[in-house]
Motif scaffolding. Structure first.
Motif, short mmCIF file in Angstrom:
data_model
loop_
_atom_site.label_atom_id
_atom_site.label_comp_id
_atom_site.label_asym_id
_atom_site.label_seq_id
_atom_site.Cartn_x
_atom_site.Cartn_y
_atom_site.Cartn_z
N SER A 193 -47.04 -9.65 -36.40
CA SER A 193 -47.39 -10.92 -37.03
C SER A 193 -48.00 -10.64 -38.40
O SER A 193 -48.26 -9.48 -38.75
CB SER A 193 -48.38 -11.71 -36.17
N GLU A 194 -48.28 -11.72 -39.15
CA GLU A 194 -48.91 -11.56 -40.46
C GLU A 194 -50.28 -10.92 -40.36
O GLU A 194 -50.75 -10.28 -41.29
CB GLU A 194 -49.04 -12.91 -41.16
N GLU A 195 -50.94 -11.10 -39.20
CA GLU A 195 -52.27 -10.51 -39.02
C GLU A 195 -52.22 -8.98 -39.01
O GLU A 195 -53.24 -8.32 -39.21
CB GLU A 195 -52.90 -11.01 -37.71
N ASP A 196 -51.04 -8.43 -38.76
CA ASP A 196 -50.89 -6.97 -38.73
C ASP A 196 -50.57 -6.37 -40.10
O ASP A 196 -50.44 -5.15 -40.22
CB ASP A 196 -49.75 -6.57 -37.76
N ASN A 197 -50.43 -7.19 -41.13
CA ASN A 197 -50.04 -6.71 -42.45
C ASN A 197 -50.88 -5.51 -42.89
O ASN A 197 -52.11 -5.50 -42.69
CB ASN A 197 -50.19 -7.81 -43.50
N GLY A 198 -50.24 -4.54 -43.50
CA GLY A 198 -50.95 -3.40 -44.06
C GLY A 198 -51.41 -3.73 -45.47
O GLY A 198 -50.67 -3.50 -46.44
N VAL A 199 -52.60 -4.28 -45.59
CA VAL A 199 -53.07 -4.79 -46.88
C VAL A 199 -54.46 -4.27 -47.22
O VAL A 199 -55.26 -3.96 -46.34
CB VAL A 199 -53.09 -6.34 -46.90
N LEU A 200 -54.72 -4.20 -48.52
CA LEU A 200 -56.04 -3.84 -49.05
C LEU A 200 -56.69 -5.10 -49.58
O LEU A 200 -56.27 -5.63 -50.61
CB LEU A 200 -55.91 -2.81 -50.17
N PRO A 201 -57.73 -5.62 -48.91
CA PRO A 201 -58.39 -6.83 -49.41
C PRO A 201 -59.27 -6.52 -50.61
O PRO A 201 -59.84 -5.43 -50.72
CB PRO A 201 -59.22 -7.28 -48.20
N PHE A 202 -59.37 -7.47 -51.51
CA PHE A 202 -60.25 -7.34 -52.66
C PHE A 202 -61.44 -8.27 -52.48
O PHE A 202 -61.36 -9.29 -51.79
CB PHE A 202 -59.50 -7.67 -53.96
N HIS A 203 -62.57 -7.90 -53.11
CA HIS A 203 -63.82 -8.66 -52.95
C HIS A 203 -64.48 -8.83 -54.31
O HIS A 203 -64.25 -8.04 -55.23
CB HIS A 203 -64.77 -7.94 -51.99
N ASN A 204 -65.29 -9.85 -54.41
CA ASN A 204 -66.01 -10.09 -55.67
C ASN A 204 -67.22 -9.18 -55.77
O ASN A 204 -68.37 -9.62 -55.81
CB ASN A 204 -66.42 -11.56 -55.77
N ILE A 205 -66.92 -7.90 -55.79
CA ILE A 205 -67.94 -6.85 -55.88
C ILE A 205 -67.46 -5.86 -56.94
O ILE A 205 -66.28 -5.51 -56.98
CB ILE A 205 -68.13 -6.13 -54.53
N GLU A 206 -68.35 -5.40 -57.76
CA GLU A 206 -68.00 -4.45 -58.82
C GLU A 206 -67.25 -3.26 -58.22
O GLU A 206 -67.71 -2.60 -57.28
CB GLU A 206 -69.27 -3.96 -59.52
N GLY A 207 -66.08 -2.96 -58.77
CA GLY A 207 -65.28 -1.86 -58.29
C GLY A 207 -64.31 -2.23 -57.19
O GLY A 207 -63.46 -1.40 -56.80
N ASN A 208 -64.43 -3.45 -56.64
CA ASN A 208 -63.56 -3.87 -55.54
C ASN A 208 -62.82 -5.17 -55.85
O ASN A 208 -62.28 -5.80 -54.96
CB ASN A 208 -64.39 -4.06 -54.27
N ARG A 209 -62.81 -5.56 -57.12
CA ARG A 209 -62.17 -6.82 -57.48
C ARG A 209 -60.66 -6.65 -57.65
O ARG A 209 -60.16 -5.55 -57.84
CB ARG A 209 -62.79 -7.39 -58.76
N TYR A 210 -59.96 -7.78 -57.61
CA TYR A 210 -58.52 -7.79 -57.85
C TYR A 210 -58.24 -7.10 -59.18
O TYR A 210 -58.89 -7.37 -60.18
CB TYR A 210 -58.03 -9.24 -57.88
N PRO A 211 -57.27 -6.18 -59.21
CA PRO A 211 -57.10 -5.33 -60.40
C PRO A 211 -56.73 -6.09 -61.68
O PRO A 211 -56.94 -5.55 -62.77
CB PRO A 211 -55.99 -4.36 -60.00
N LEU A 212 -56.20 -7.31 -61.57
CA LEU A 212 -55.84 -8.07 -62.77
C LEU A 212 -56.88 -9.12 -63.14
O LEU A 212 -56.67 -9.91 -64.06
CB LEU A 212 -54.47 -8.74 -62.56
N PHE A 213 -57.99 -9.11 -62.44
CA PHE A 213 -59.07 -10.06 -62.74
C PHE A 213 -59.55 -9.87 -64.18
O PHE A 213 -59.86 -8.77 -64.60
CB PHE A 213 -60.22 -9.85 -61.75
N ARG A 214 -59.56 -10.97 -64.93
CA ARG A 214 -59.97 -10.99 -66.33
C ARG A 214 -59.11 -10.10 -67.22
O ARG A 214 -59.57 -9.61 -68.27
CB ARG A 214 -61.45 -10.60 -66.47
N ASN A 215 -57.88 -9.89 -66.84
CA ASN A 215 -56.95 -9.13 -67.66
C ASN A 215 -56.56 -9.97 -68.87
O ASN A 215 -55.91 -11.01 -68.73
CB ASN A 215 -55.72 -8.75 -66.83
#
Length: 488
Positions: free
Chosen positions: A233-255
């Motif tokens: 199911s979608e719950e099993d997706n192999g994903v890396l979640p991003f968080h609003n924490i320095e060093g863990n934000r979405y890589p294109l944030f404020r690009n």
């Protein structure tokens, strides 16, 4: 007296030199430098490297986005060399193996098998033959490793992946430092087996090779879910979640360039508009002209793209006239946004759909194809009612979906995600077609098939490099040369 004084002076010099040597030796040992690293820390680092698959370059090459601040080599298919940087990741993999043995935690060694396979596959599909068996032997004074043939690399990787899954079924101890599955060994087995099927499908041109036995390997996994669990199911997706924490934000944030220079590609937008696909609203913004005309966000006529193959000046003019949609602003305003995907349930369903259409397995392609669409649309937040409407579209649904339909849906599902996977899918199948009709395309109007080897190899490992090139490519180290993987 003179002799005695001279001897005392020599003894004093020797003593001082010994003291100085001791101090120098002491300085070589940093008391604060860690000599051992817990395997869980290495695991976290490897996960963030492998699962962060957000790539603007790949989106340009796969005709999802267009760049307007200059002639981009990815968009116009004029790239040349790539690098061997993934060997740095493989060094960390080897270190995790050593730490797993030191700490008596075999699960980390099993996961290392997966990451070793992942990084090696990523490199060999870029270049062709690469160092593998003799790679990372600098400690043994081997600074010029031989290149393994691509077929042999795939044979070893398939065995490694199968072994990794089998070992995790036996060694299910707590896996700390896991930011993907929170230490769940079963979920890791599902991911590894699903990735194994991806690798097998990438070998679709080699079904006649009895050493590889592609179809029988594929069937073994699909027909034995108890031994080879897959993403369910979608719950099993192999994903890396991003968080609003320095060093863990979405890589294109404020690009900054994403806010000014990236637009949707026309053939991609046109396909979404033709299919009445609501994922378009999650990917793009309305054109400035549409905003001025007060067209609704859900109006397909409010969106337009720039031709990826058109000359730069033409695209700049159209963008300046407000005729093109920029990428959805959430990609640069939301620090968490959507996660990076290594492999998803949606992709697995499209893999199974293609395998069924090729008659590798006996199941119907229709169910897998439909499941893939549903999973992708849910990932992008499309409502169930909109999904139901979409699946009634005769241009979407099919009892016998063609390879083109399957690959088109895979292309949509991988928007700005899953790295270069969609480029390699196109290289393997020819679907979906990437527009090269405009006058801006370089490389004599051709889509490259690979990257040239790193320049450093010319000076550091030339003999083995020359041997590998001559073995594979009569035309030389050329971006248009066909590697073994895609040769019929």
């Amino acid at each position: 007296m003179k002799s005695t004084s001279k001897n005392l002076f020599l003894l004093l010099c020797i003593a001082l030199s010994l003291v100085n040597c001791t101090k120098i030796d002491d300085l070589q040992d940093d008391p604060n430098r860690a000599l051992e690293v817990p395997p869980e820390l290495l695991l976290t680092q490897l996960e963030t490297r492998a699962f962060n698959t957000i790539s603007l370059s790949a989106a340009l090459a796969t005709r999802q986005l267009v760049y307007t601040d200059g002639v981009n080599s990815d968009q116009y298919y004029n790239w040349q060399r790539s690098g061997f940087g993934a060997y740095d990741d493989l060094k960390q993999v080897q270190q995790m193996i050593l730490e797993a043995e030191r700490t008596g935690l075999p699960a980390y060694r099993s996961l290392a098998r997966f990451f070793n396979a992942y990084f090696i596959i990523d490199m060999t599909r870029i270049f062709g033959d690469i160092p593998y068996t003799e790679a990372l032997q600098a400690s043994e004074a081997n600074f010029a490793p031989a290149y393994d043939e691509q077929k042999n690399i795939y044979l070893k990787v398939l065995d490694e992946l199968k072994t990794a899954s089998e070992e995790l079924s036996e060694n299910g101890e707590d896996i700390r430092g896991d930011v993907i599955y929170n230490g769940d060994a079963l979920l890791w087995r599902k991911l590894i087996n699903s990735y194994y099927l991806r690798v097998l499908l990438s070998l679709s041109h080699k079904t006649g090779d009895t050493d590889l036995n592609i179809i029988s390997r594929f069937r073994e996994v699909v027909n034995n879910p108890q031994d080879f669990p897959l993403l369910t199911s979608e719950e099993d997706n192999g994903v890396l979640p991003f968080h609003n924490i320095e060093g863990n934000r979405y890589p294109l944030f404020r690009n900054n360039s994403l806010q000014t220079a990236y637009y949707m590609e026309k053939t991609f937008v046109d396909k979404l508009k033709t299919l009445k696909d609501p994922r378009l609203f999650a990917f793009a913004q309305r054109t400035p002209q549409a905003v001025d005309q007060n067209l609704e966000v859900t109006d397909f006529d409010a969106y337009n793209g720039l031709p990826g193959s058109a000359p730069l000046d033409e695209n700049v003019d159209k963008a300046g006239n407000g005729e093109a949609s920029m990428i959805n602003e959430r990609y640069y305003t939301e620090p968490a946004n959507e996660p990076g995907i290594l492999i998803s349930y949606a992709e697995l369903q499209f893999i199974l759909a293609e395998a069924a259409s090729r008659e590798w397995i006996t199941q119907s392609a229709e169910g897998f194809y439909t499941n893939g669409i549903i999973a992708s649309m849910r990932f992008y937040g499309i409502s169930e009612s909109e999904i139901d409407i979409y699946l009634q579209n005769p241009d979407v649904v099919s009892e016998d979906p063609s390879p083109e339909m399957i690959l088109t849906q895979k292309h949509i599902a991988m928007f700005l995600n899953t790295g270069w996977q969609m480029f390699f899918e196109h290289r393997r199948t020819g679907y979906p077609e990437f527009d090269i009709s405009g006058g801006g395309v370089l490389n004599n109007g051709r889509i490259p098939k690979r990257w040239m080897y790193p320049a450093k190899e010319l000076t550091q490992n030339q003999a083995h490099l020359d041997e590998a090139i001559q073995r594979q490519f009569p035309e030389g180290d050329d971006i248009n040369a066909e590697m073994w993987l895609i040769r019929e």
